[in-house]
Design a protein around this motif. Structure first.
Motif, PDB file in Angstrom:
ATOM      1  N   THR A   1       0.841  -1.187   0.000  1.00 43.06           N
ATOM      2  CA  THR A   1       0.000   0.000   0.000  1.00 43.06           C
ATOM      3  C   THR A   1       0.879   1.241   0.000  1.00 43.06           C
ATOM      4  N   VAL A   2       0.525   2.212  -0.846  1.00 42.57           N
ATOM      5  CA  VAL A   2       1.207   3.502  -0.875  1.00 42.57           C
ATOM      6  C   VAL A   2       0.211   4.560  -0.433  1.00 42.57           C
ATOM      7  N   ASP A   3       0.587   5.325   0.596  1.00 47.98           N
ATOM      8  CA  ASP A   3      -0.209   6.456   1.057  1.00 47.98           C
ATOM      9  C   ASP A   3       0.565   7.730   0.760  1.00 47.98           C
ATOM     10  N   ILE A   4      -0.147   8.746   0.276  1.00 46.38           N
ATOM     11  CA  ILE A   4       0.435  10.070   0.050  1.00 46.38           C
ATOM     12  C   ILE A   4      -0.209  11.023   1.051  1.00 46.38           C
ATOM     13  N   PHE A   5       0.637  11.711   1.831  1.00 42.45           N
ATOM     14  CA  PHE A   5       0.174  12.665   2.834  1.00 42.45           C
ATOM     15  C   PHE A   5       0.695  14.050   2.504  1.00 42.45           C
ATOM     16  N   ASP A   6      -0.068  15.085   2.890  1.00 43.76           N
ATOM     17  CA  ASP A   6       0.496  16.430   2.855  1.00 43.76           C
ATOM     18  C   ASP A   6       1.251  16.640   4.164  1.00 43.76           C
ATOM     19  N   LEU A   7       1.884  17.802   4.306  1.00 37.23           N
ATOM     20  CA  LEU A   7       2.699  18.043   5.503  1.00 37.23           C
ATOM     21  C   LEU A   7       1.872  18.297   6.756  1.00 37.23           C
ATOM     22  N   GLN A   8       0.555  18.450   6.601  1.00 36.04           N
ATOM     23  CA  GLN A   8      -0.320  18.578   7.767  1.00 36.04           C
ATOM     24  C   GLN A   8      -0.823  17.211   8.236  1.00 36.04           C
ATOM     25  N   GLY A   9      -0.391  16.145   7.553  1.00 34.65           N
ATOM     26  CA  GLY A   9      -0.759  14.796   7.956  1.00 34.65           C
ATOM     27  C   GLY A   9      -2.047  14.280   7.353  1.00 34.65           C
ATOM     28  N   ARG A  10      -2.643  15.050   6.443  1.00 34.30           N
ATOM     29  CA  ARG A  10      -3.876  14.606   5.789  1.00 34.30           C
ATOM     30  C   ARG A  10      -3.542  13.626   4.676  1.00 34.30           C
ATOM     31  N   ILE A  11      -4.263  12.515   4.630  1.00 35.77           N
ATOM     32  CA  ILE A  11      -4.031  11.546   3.563  1.00 35.77           C
ATOM     33  C   ILE A  11      -4.714  12.046   2.290  1.00 35.77           C
ATOM     34  N   LEU A  12      -3.957  12.087   1.210  1.00 33.50           N
ATOM     35  CA  LEU A  12      -4.472  12.572  -0.065  1.00 33.50           C
ATOM     36  C   LEU A  12      -4.822  11.437  -1.010  1.00 33.50           C
ATOM     37  N   GLU A  13      -4.116  10.323  -0.865  1.00 31.61           N
ATOM     38  CA  GLU A  13      -4.327   9.201  -1.770  1.00 31.61           C
ATOM     39  C   GLU A  13      -3.834   7.924  -1.108  1.00 31.61           C
ATOM     40  N   ARG A  14      -4.538   6.842  -1.406  1.00 33.91           N
ATOM     41  CA  ARG A  14      -4.107   5.507  -0.976  1.00 33.91           C
ATOM     42  C   ARG A  14      -4.292   4.583  -2.166  1.00 33.91           C
ATOM     43  N   GLN A  15      -3.260   3.834  -2.493  1.00 35.28           N
ATOM     44  CA  GLN A  15      -3.360   2.891  -3.600  1.00 35.28           C
ATOM     45  C   GLN A  15      -2.507   1.670  -3.324  1.00 35.28           C
ATOM     46  N   ILE A  16      -2.863   0.584  -3.973  1.00 28.26           N
ATOM     47  CA  ILE A  16      -2.059  -0.627  -3.936  1.00 28.26           C
ATOM     48  C   ILE A  16      -1.095  -0.547  -5.109  1.00 28.26           C
ATOM     49  N   ILE A  17       0.163  -0.672  -4.816  1.00 28.68           N
ATOM     50  CA  ILE A  17       1.168  -0.530  -5.863  1.00 28.68           C
ATOM     51  C   ILE A  17       1.237  -1.816  -6.680  1.00 28.68           C
ATOM     52  N   GLY A  18       1.357  -1.636  -7.983  1.00 31.79           N
ATOM     53  CA  GLY A  18       1.459  -2.777  -8.879  1.00 31.79           C
ATOM     54  C   GLY A  18       2.895  -3.038  -9.279  1.00 31.79           C
ATOM     55  N   ALA A  19       3.048  -3.870 -10.265  1.00 25.26           N
ATOM     56  CA  ALA A  19       4.383  -4.243 -10.731  1.00 25.26           C
ATOM     57  C   ALA A  19       5.143  -3.059 -11.314  1.00 25.26           C
ATOM     58  N   SER A  20       4.417  -2.053 -11.845  1.00 25.45           N
ATOM     59  CA  SER A  20       5.090  -0.901 -12.459  1.00 25.45           C
ATOM     60  C   SER A  20       5.805  -0.042 -11.436  1.00 25.45           C
ATOM     61  N   GLY A  21       5.300   0.005 -10.197  1.00 24.93           N
ATOM     62  CA  GLY A  21       5.939   0.773  -9.143  1.00 24.93           C
ATOM     63  C   GLY A  21       5.932   2.267  -9.386  1.00 24.93           C
ATOM     64  N   THR A  22       4.834   2.802  -9.952  1.00 24.61           N
ATOM     65  CA  THR A  22       4.757   4.242 -10.205  1.00 24.61           C
ATOM     66  C   THR A  22       3.590   4.854  -9.441  1.00 24.61           C
TER      67      THR A  22
END
Length: 85
Positions: free
Chosen positions: A35-56
């Protein structure tokens, strides 16, 4: 006596960083299904995704700034800052 335990560190490379769009994630681990989570600097989660073979991960929709990318599975957690231009 004191003993020192040599623990191997998991490597996480995110490039290009800074980025204007896609970032590639490479590791010495198999990243598929993590799982990849993207957070802003205030700690809010902006996106959550399961990473695939491409790794992007696509940062093109985000405004310029610094973000926290958190890669995790049941057994590990790796975190790195990513700068969006």
């Amino acid at each position: 006596t004191t003993s020192v335990v040599d623990q191997s560190k998991e490597e996480l490379m995110i490039f290009p960083n800074p980025t204007s769009g896609l970032v590639n994630i490479q590791s010495n681990l198999d990243l598929s299904g993590h799982t990849v989570d993207i957070f802003d600097l205030q700690g809010r989660i902006l996106e959550r995704q399961i990473i695939g073979a491409s790794g992007t991960v696509d940062f093109s929709a985000y405004v310029a700034g610094t973000y926290i990318l958190n890669l995790r599975s049941a057994t590990l957690q790796l975190t790195q800052k990513v700068t969006k231009l």
